[in-house]
Design an enzyme around this catalytic site. Structure first.
Site, mmCIF file in Angstrom:
data_model
loop_
_atom_site.group_PDB
_atom_site.id
_atom_site.type_symbol
_atom_site.label_atom_id
_atom_site.label_comp_id
_atom_site.label_asym_id
_atom_site.label_seq_id
_atom_site.Cartn_x
_atom_site.Cartn_y
_atom_site.Cartn_z
ATOM 1 C CE LYS A 1 46.858 43.088 34.629
ATOM 2 N NZ LYS A 1 46.120 43.500 33.389
ATOM 3 C CB THR B 1 49.498 45.868 37.851
ATOM 4 O OG1 THR B 1 49.708 46.359 39.164
ATOM 5 C CG2 THR B 1 49.360 44.351 37.943
ATOM 6 C CG ASP B 2 53.088 48.699 40.904
ATOM 7 O OD1 ASP B 2 51.939 48.232 41.035
ATOM 8 O OD2 ASP B 2 53.461 49.752 41.473
ATOM 9 C CD GLU B 3 48.270 45.766 43.195
ATOM 10 O OE1 GLU B 3 47.836 44.693 43.639
ATOM 11 O OE2 GLU B 3 47.708 46.864 43.378
ATOM 12 C CE1 TYR C 1 44.350 43.490 38.702
ATOM 13 C CE2 TYR C 1 45.936 44.240 40.327
ATOM 14 C CZ TYR C 1 45.375 44.336 39.073
ATOM 15 O OH TYR C 1 45.834 45.284 38.181
HETATM 16 P P1 NAD Z 1 38.836 49.139 35.280
HETATM 17 O O1 NAD Z 1 38.375 48.068 36.196
HETATM 18 O O2 NAD Z 1 38.447 50.546 35.548
HETATM 19 O O3 NAD Z 1 38.354 48.809 33.790
HETATM 20 C C1 NAD Z 1 38.403 47.513 33.249
HETATM 21 C C2 NAD Z 1 37.579 47.527 31.973
HETATM 22 O O4 NAD Z 1 37.691 46.221 31.361
HETATM 23 C C3 NAD Z 1 36.078 47.776 32.186
HETATM 24 O O5 NAD Z 1 35.615 48.710 31.242
HETATM 25 C C4 NAD Z 1 35.443 46.413 31.956
HETATM 26 O O6 NAD Z 1 34.121 46.494 31.453
HETATM 27 C C5 NAD Z 1 36.394 45.803 30.949
HETATM 28 N N1 NAD Z 1 36.385 44.335 30.929
HETATM 29 C C6 NAD Z 1 36.479 43.507 32.013
HETATM 30 N N2 NAD Z 1 36.447 42.221 31.597
HETATM 31 C C7 NAD Z 1 36.352 42.245 30.243
HETATM 32 C C8 NAD Z 1 36.297 41.245 29.237
HETATM 33 N N3 NAD Z 1 36.327 39.944 29.551
HETATM 34 N N4 NAD Z 1 36.219 41.618 27.945
HETATM 35 C C9 NAD Z 1 36.168 42.938 27.616
HETATM 36 N N5 NAD Z 1 36.194 43.930 28.512
HETATM 37 C C10 NAD Z 1 36.298 43.586 29.817
HETATM 38 O O7 NAD Z 1 40.418 48.982 35.219
HETATM 39 P P2 NAD Z 1 41.553 50.106 35.078
HETATM 40 O O8 NAD Z 1 41.892 50.613 36.409
HETATM 41 O O9 NAD Z 1 41.181 51.020 33.991
HETATM 42 O O10 NAD Z 1 42.777 49.188 34.597
HETATM 43 C C11 NAD Z 1 42.948 48.856 33.238
HETATM 44 C C12 NAD Z 1 44.137 47.909 33.103
HETATM 45 O O11 NAD Z 1 45.303 48.531 33.621
HETATM 46 C C13 NAD Z 1 43.976 46.603 33.884
HETATM 47 O O12 NAD Z 1 44.500 45.564 33.107
HETATM 48 C C14 NAD Z 1 44.813 46.807 35.130
HETATM 49 O O13 NAD Z 1 45.326 45.586 35.609
HETATM 50 C C15 NAD Z 1 45.905 47.713 34.610
HETATM 51 N N6 NAD Z 1 46.512 48.621 35.590
HETATM 52 C C16 NAD Z 1 45.717 49.429 36.366
HETATM 53 C C17 NAD Z 1 46.317 50.329 37.251
HETATM 54 C C18 NAD Z 1 45.490 51.257 38.119
HETATM 55 O O14 NAD Z 1 46.038 51.926 39.003
HETATM 56 N N7 NAD Z 1 44.177 51.361 37.914
HETATM 57 C C19 NAD Z 1 47.704 50.398 37.345
HETATM 58 C C20 NAD Z 1 48.475 49.553 36.539
HETATM 59 C C21 NAD Z 1 47.868 48.679 35.660
HETATM 60 O O1 DAU Z 2 49.728 49.248 41.720
HETATM 61 C C1 DAU Z 2 48.849 49.200 40.634
HETATM 62 C C2 DAU Z 2 47.491 48.747 41.104
HETATM 63 O O2 DAU Z 2 46.914 49.845 41.805
HETATM 64 C C3 DAU Z 2 46.579 48.296 39.978
HETATM 65 O O3 DAU Z 2 47.126 47.148 39.380
HETATM 66 C C4 DAU Z 2 45.172 47.976 40.503
HETATM 67 O O4 DAU Z 2 44.311 47.663 39.428
HETATM 68 C C5 DAU Z 2 44.647 49.200 41.226
HETATM 69 O O5 DAU Z 2 43.392 48.903 41.798
HETATM 70 C C6 DAU Z 2 45.625 49.624 42.323
HETATM 71 O O6 DAU Z 2 45.692 48.629 43.360
HETATM 72 P P1 DAU Z 2 45.747 49.015 44.916
HETATM 73 O O7 DAU Z 2 45.279 47.872 45.702
HETATM 74 O O8 DAU Z 2 47.067 49.591 45.278
HETATM 75 O O9 DAU Z 2 44.665 50.241 44.903
HETATM 76 P P2 DAU Z 2 43.472 50.613 45.908
HETATM 77 O O10 DAU Z 2 42.983 51.951 45.454
HETATM 78 O O11 DAU Z 2 42.498 49.517 46.053
HETATM 79 O O12 DAU Z 2 44.249 50.784 47.272
HETATM 80 C C7 DAU Z 2 45.325 51.705 47.422
HETATM 81 C C8 DAU Z 2 45.844 51.580 48.845
HETATM 82 O O13 DAU Z 2 44.850 52.094 49.732
HETATM 83 C C9 DAU Z 2 46.112 50.156 49.282
HETATM 84 O O14 DAU Z 2 47.247 50.139 50.133
HETATM 85 C C10 DAU Z 2 44.873 49.769 50.073
HETATM 86 C C11 DAU Z 2 44.430 51.083 50.679
HETATM 87 N N1 DAU Z 2 42.966 51.253 50.880
HETATM 88 C C12 DAU Z 2 42.148 51.027 49.812
HETATM 89 C C13 DAU Z 2 40.766 51.176 49.951
HETATM 90 C C14 DAU Z 2 39.851 50.890 48.780
HETATM 91 C C15 DAU Z 2 42.450 51.677 52.095
HETATM 92 O O15 DAU Z 2 43.222 51.923 53.051
HETATM 93 N N2 DAU Z 2 41.105 51.818 52.230
HETATM 94 C C16 DAU Z 2 40.229 51.572 51.214
HETATM 95 O O16 DAU Z 2 39.007 51.703 51.412
#
Ligand code: NAD
Ligand code: DAU
Length: 376
Positions: free
Chosen positions: A178, A149-151, A174
């Site tokens: 990561k 992630t970019d975080e 988180y």
């Molecule tokens: P998600 O939470 O929707 O899915 C995570 C999945 O991993 C689930 O299916 C869960 O059951 C599985 N899991 C958790 N722990 C496990 C374990 N110990 N063994 C096997 N499976 C396990 O997450 P997502 O949003 O699909 O993100 C996937 C990946 O991409 C993560 O590594 C996250 O950090 C990264 N990522 C997410 C975003 C985003 O915006 N969602 C952006 C950049 C990177």
């Molecule tokens: O940048 C990549 C990341 O993006 C991934 O690594 C994470 O897995 C993914 O969850 C996401 O993280 P964020 O914290 O940016 O996403 P989230 O959807 O939780 O929040 C997006 C923005 O919205 C953040 O600034 C917080 C705000 N927010 C979020 C929720 C859930 C609100 O204002 N209200 C809310 O209820």
């Protein structure tokens, strides 16, 4: 597509008859989209999905996928015996690691689960994969792709972008977990020559996203005319990328990326949270026939801020564009509208994932303790 500097595919095994890819965490949001889309656009690939099915995983997302090219295995990436057995049996050409705890707000409430999965279990997965790779004689065409992630880079001011050389500066449990996992993956590459790559991507949106994250949470709350909880002043900026673009970038990195390298992936679509919420209100009001007298914008509530809330993320995706020829295909406005339509058309999916556990989380995060913020 691709400029003059685009490199030729360097991983010929992925051009073999039917390469097998092990995807971890494939029952979550991005993993589901990756498996569905990649089986579609790479007709030669077979995918094995290893997922522990935590609250965020839903095997039913892939229930309709043909078994000839897809296998689901329920299990933990930290279970070395299971992973070693799977690697021996499947002889994959690549492992793509999505498995993680992924929600920042949950990491604030319960950080240890993030250390256990994102750090310890990832280290165990790396141990198992490296041992298998050594025993097979270090095949030159094996790849381990760690999806990050970019975080990890922390927060930007109003100017500038994250590049692959930006120093890590994570703010939440988180992102710290990561960051640790990224360091472990690079350590395995530098110390053992293990052929690993890391990608750092910005915020994804699209179908199958668990409705604890901003966009699906807001869509469902608007539909149900519930309050829309915007943290702080709502001016925090995220760089949004449609999930299919992310999946295509990952396939490109698998096929053309150089082991040991890191690639940043981003959509070039920076938006303040409040602007995204306004857009969602307007899109849904149009679809649900709500006129100006019933505008969903009136449901917006500024609530207390997320502790350690990063102000701005923005990715410089120049490296993956120049070196591998990837760039996003989907414009934010169109893909956001398509996402809204997907949630409206998938009521049964929404009902199935909003379990008792989900409702407990919503009460905990948005209940009485999250007082309305003092915003002017
Ligand atoms: P998600 O939470 O929707 O899915 C995570 C999945 O991993 C689930 O299916 C869960 O059951 C599985 N899991 C958790 N722990 C496990 C374990 N110990 N063994 C096997 N499976 C396990 O997450 P997502 O949003 O699909 O993100 C996937 C990946 O991409 C993560 O590594 C996250 O950090 C990264 N990522 C997410 C975003 C985003 O915006 N969602 C952006 C950049 C990177
Ligand atoms: O940048 C990549 C990341 O993006 C991934 O690594 C994470 O897995 C993914 O969850 C996401 O993280 P964020 O914290 O940016 O996403 P989230 O959807 O939780 O929040 C997006 C923005 O919205 C953040 O600034 C917080 C705000 N927010 C979020 C929720 C859930 C609100 O204002 N209200 C809310 O209820």
């Amino acid at each position: 597509m691709g400029g003059m500097m685009e490199k030729k595919a360097i991983n010929p095994l992925l051009e073999q008859q039917m390469p097998t890819i092990i995807v971890t965490g494939g029952a979550g949001f991005i993993g589901t989209n990756f498996i569905r889309h990649l089986l579609d656009i790479r007709p030669g690939w077979r995918i094995v999905n290893l997922d522990a099915l935590t609250y965020a995983g839903n095997a039913a997302n892939l229930a309709d996928v043909a078994p000839a090219r897809y296998r689901f295995v329920r299990g933990d990436i930290g279970d070395e015996t299971l992973v070693r057995g799977l690697l021996a049996e499947e002889r994959p050409q690549a492992v793509v690691n999505f498995a993680a705890e992924s929600h920042v707000d949950r990491s604030i409430v319960g950080p240890l689960a993030f250390v256990e999965t994102n750090v310890l279990a990832t280290a165990r997965l790396l141990l198992a994969c490296r041992n298998d790779w050594e025993e097979k004689g270090r095949p030159a065409d094996f790849r381990f792709l760690h999806v990050s992630t970019d975080e990890v880079f922390g927060s930007l001011g109003p100017e500038g972008y994250f590049t692959e050389t930006t120093a890590y500066d994570p703010s939440s449990p988180y992102s710290a977990s990561k960051a640790a996992s990224d360091h472990l993956v690079r350590a395995w590459q530098r110390t053992y020559g293990f052929p690993a790559l890391v990608t750092n991507c910005s915020n994804n949106y699209g179908p199958y996203q668990f409705p604890e994250k901003l966009i699906p949470l807001m869509i469902l709350n608007i539909v149900e005319e519930k309050e829309l909880p915007v943290y702080g002043d709502g001016r925090n900026v995220r760089d949004w990328l449609y999930v299919i673009d992310h999946c295509e970038a990952l396939a490109t990195v698998l096929e053309k990326g150089v082991p040991g390298e890191t690639y940043n992936i981003g959509g070039g679509a920076e938006r303040a949270n409040i602007d995204v919420v306004h857009q969602l209100c307007d899109l849904l009001d149009e679809r649900l026939g709500r006129g100006p007298d019933r505008s969903s914008r009136s449901l917006i509530r500024h609530v207390s801020d997320r502790p350690g809330h990063d102000r701005r993320y923005a990715i410089d995706a120049g490296k993956i564009q120049r070196e591998l020829g990837w760039r996003p295909r989907f414009a934010f406005e169109q893909a956001l509208a398509a996402t809204v339509d997907w949630y409206l058309a998938h009521g049964p999916w929404v009902d199935s994932v909003r379990s008792g556990e989900y409702r407990k989380w919503i009460d905990l995060n948005y209940g009485a303790t999250r007082a309305r913020a003092d915003i002017n």
